[in-house]
Write a protein that holds these residues in place. Structure first.
Motif, mmCIF file in Angstrom:
data_model
loop_
_atom_site.group_PDB
_atom_site.id
_atom_site.type_symbol
_atom_site.label_atom_id
_atom_site.label_comp_id
_atom_site.label_asym_id
_atom_site.label_seq_id
_atom_site.Cartn_x
_atom_site.Cartn_y
_atom_site.Cartn_z
ATOM 1 N N CYS A 132 0.858 -1.183 0.000
ATOM 2 C CA CYS A 132 0.000 0.000 0.000
ATOM 3 C C CYS A 132 0.898 1.238 0.000
ATOM 4 O O CYS A 132 1.784 1.346 0.839
ATOM 5 N N LYS A 138 0.178 4.211 0.777
ATOM 6 C CA LYS A 138 -0.149 5.220 1.792
ATOM 7 C C LYS A 138 0.745 5.045 3.018
ATOM 8 O O LYS A 138 1.440 4.048 3.156
ATOM 9 N N ASN A 139 0.681 6.003 3.898
ATOM 10 C CA ASN A 139 1.648 6.025 5.015
ATOM 11 C C ASN A 139 0.998 6.113 6.388
ATOM 12 O O ASN A 139 1.570 6.743 7.282
ATOM 13 N N CYS A 140 -0.175 5.552 6.585
ATOM 14 C CA CYS A 140 -0.838 5.688 7.894
ATOM 15 C C CYS A 140 0.138 5.233 8.986
ATOM 16 O O CYS A 140 0.665 4.113 8.927
ATOM 17 N N PHE A 174 -0.076 4.241 11.961
ATOM 18 C CA PHE A 174 -0.371 3.104 12.839
ATOM 19 C C PHE A 174 -0.328 1.762 12.108
ATOM 20 O O PHE A 174 -0.573 0.725 12.700
ATOM 21 N N CYS A 175 -0.020 1.766 10.805
ATOM 22 C CA CYS A 175 -0.140 0.546 9.998
ATOM 23 C C CYS A 175 1.208 -0.164 9.851
ATOM 24 O O CYS A 175 2.241 0.476 9.656
ATOM 25 N N ASN A 184 1.536 -2.814 7.592
ATOM 26 C CA ASN A 184 1.461 -3.534 6.310
ATOM 27 C C ASN A 184 2.779 -3.455 5.523
ATOM 28 O O ASN A 184 3.231 -4.428 4.926
ATOM 29 N N ASN A 191 -5.913 -3.351 0.481
ATOM 30 C CA ASN A 191 -6.350 -1.992 0.145
ATOM 31 C C ASN A 191 -6.762 -1.940 -1.323
ATOM 32 O O ASN A 191 -6.282 -1.130 -2.112
ATOM 33 N N ARG A 202 -3.294 10.037 7.947
ATOM 34 C CA ARG A 202 -4.453 9.252 7.524
ATOM 35 C C ARG A 202 -5.504 10.206 6.940
ATOM 36 O O ARG A 202 -6.043 11.047 7.655
HETATM 37 S S1 SF4 Z 1 -3.950 1.506 7.016
HETATM 38 FE FE1 SF4 Z 1 -4.647 0.888 4.987
HETATM 39 S S2 SF4 Z 1 -4.455 2.762 3.744
HETATM 40 FE FE2 SF4 Z 1 -3.194 3.066 5.566
HETATM 41 S S3 SF4 Z 1 -1.128 2.402 5.001
HETATM 42 FE FE3 SF4 Z 1 -2.159 0.650 5.946
HETATM 43 S S4 SF4 Z 1 -3.053 -0.495 4.251
HETATM 44 FE FE4 SF4 Z 1 -2.550 1.564 3.486
#
Ligand code: SF4
Length: 436
Positions: free
Chosen positions: A210, A212-214, A216-217, A219, A255, A323
């Motif tokens: 993914c 994106k850079n949230c 708290f994630c 992934n 995602n 986010r």
């Molecule tokens: S929470 Fe979802 S959108 Fe945000 S970085 Fe992780 S996978 Fe990507």
């Protein structure tokens, strides 16, 4: 043919969701090893049995809330999986030449290592390896135990050659990927997780990575930030072989709204093969991608429930956590779902950095007014995510505290008492919404 047992050890927690227990990462490893001439068997022990167990000592601070028993908090701690002895018996019956233990979340590292010590004692001659997301985020934590011949991090498609060398005793230690998987290397894996009278539940992944850079994630630790999708031809071949009936397919931790047209194409293809199939996104999808015409298309194609993730409602907290939020779009989607009588759950995280009890309550009050159930997730860190890059803290504190259900105040923004209060209020709101 040499035999490899791929084992997901039992876990302990207040709850566990079996229809989401697909262990897709371990299945990808099995698939890879079978292509490379091994006979493999997957032992998904957490799906097998549940039994009440002792609350871990570290969670003694939760006792007053359990004992109060007002129906809004958990009543008992549970073990998901057979006893060590019974697991051993099942593994023994397969007579493996190697054992790979898979840890899907660092939070279960305690149970994982207890199980690994037990197996080492029972099968001293069999080399034991470890892998999975829970290992990939902090392999040194497991390496220092001296229990494992090698530790596999990241995606099997890129570490495969090294993994084979390790299984053959040619290399040892931590195996990390030099790059992330290319799109065309992704296979399609789908697992049946649960069958009830009404539905056969499956879980799968259509994409990895993914961009994106949230904050708290976690992934990115295993999958990186380059978004890739599974080739549709591979999906079609597998779906045709499966002969789905009364199926619900859950797209897990995916995602996939980053590729809307691709998703529509996949759903259409599956519906053409098995018309009664429904779909869900149990771990939540990003509401910022949803527009009314797209939501209607998804409903028409069989999405039976929308689980939406928003992170929080406070713009300042969301900004700091990188986010994005689109409140108008969220409200528009929920109103449309209400009109179409499609269930909706909106998830948010309490206990993020700079959160407070008041801000958590504001989020709840906002969601209370919408036609949806509320999913509240207490923040928990994974080694390596933003703010937790220095992993020393995970040496000092028990991994048990990194379970969301431990309500541990990792960011000191809400206390345990406040995190639990927020959780209980959410349950109360959901109960009254269900009644209406
Ligand atoms: S929470 Fe979802 S959108 Fe945000 S970085 Fe992780 S996978 Fe990507």
């Amino acid at each position: 043919m040499e035999r490899v047992a791929i084992v997901i050890p039992p876990i302990t927690d207040f709850y566990y969701t079996p229809h989401r227990g697909a262990f897709l990462g371990a299945r990808y490893v099995k698939n890879f090893l079978e292509k490379n001439g091994f006979e493999c068997k997957l032992f998904d022990f957490p799906n097998k049995k549940q039994k009440k167990t002792k609350l871990p000592e570290e969670l003694g601070y939760l006792k007053p809330y359990i004992e109060k028993n007002d129906g809004l908090f958990f009543k008992e701690y549970k073990r998901f999986g057979y006893s060590h002895e019974k697991c051993k018996k099942e593994i023994e019956d397969f007579s493996p030449d190697r054992i790979i233990l898979s840890l899907f979340a660092f939070a279960y590292a305690r149970e994982f290592l207890d199980f690994a010590w037990f197996l080492k004692k029972e099968f001293p001659e069999i080399p034991i390896f470890a892998g999975g997301s829970g290992v990939s985020c902090f392999p040194e934590y497991f390496e220092k135990t001296g229990l494992f011949n090698a530790l596999f991090c990241g995606e099997i498609e890129t570490t495969g050659k090294e993994v084979l060398k390790a299984l053959n005793g040619k290399i040892q230690g931590i195996i990390k990927p030099a790059r992330f998987t290319e799109e065309n290397e992704l296979d399609f894996i789908i697992a049946r997780t649960l069958s009830t009278k009404r539905k056969n539940h499956y879980s799968t992944l259509l994409s990895r990575g993914c961009p994106k850079n949230c904050a708290f994630c976690s992934n990115f630790i295993v999958q990186g930030r380059k978004f890739r999708t599974v080739p549709i031809e591979k999906i079609e071949t597998t779906i045709k072989q499966l002969k789905l009936k009364n199926a619900n397919i859950n797209f897990e931790d995916d995602n996939i709204l980053l590729a809307k047209e691709y998703l529509l194409e996949v759903l259409k293809m599956i519906k053409k093969t098995a018309l009664d199939t429904t779909f869900s996104f149990e771990n939540g999808i990003d509401h910022t991608f949803l527009k009314p015409d797209f939501v209607e298309q998804l409903i028409d194609l069989g999405v039976k429930q929308f689980n939406l993730s928003i992170g929080h409602i406070d713009k300042n907290i969301l900004g700091k956590n990188k986010r994005p939020v689109h409140v108008e779009r969220l409200i528009e989607t929920v109103n449309l779902l209400e009109k179409k009588e499609i269930p909706c759950i909106i998830y948010f995280i309490t206990g993020l950095k700079d959160d407070s009890f008041e801000k958590t309550m504001q989020t709840m009050k906002f969601l209370e007014k919408l036609h949806c159930l509320i999913g509240i997730s207490p923040f928990y860190p994974v080694p390596g995510i933003a703010g937790f890059e220095n992993k020393n803290i995970f040496e000092e504190k028990s991994p048990v505290l990194t379970k969301g259900s431990s309500f541990y105040p990792w960011n000191n923004s809400l206390t345990t008492k406040e995190l639990i209060e927020g959780f209980k209020i959410t349950r109360q709101i959901n109960l009254s919404k269900r009644k209406h």
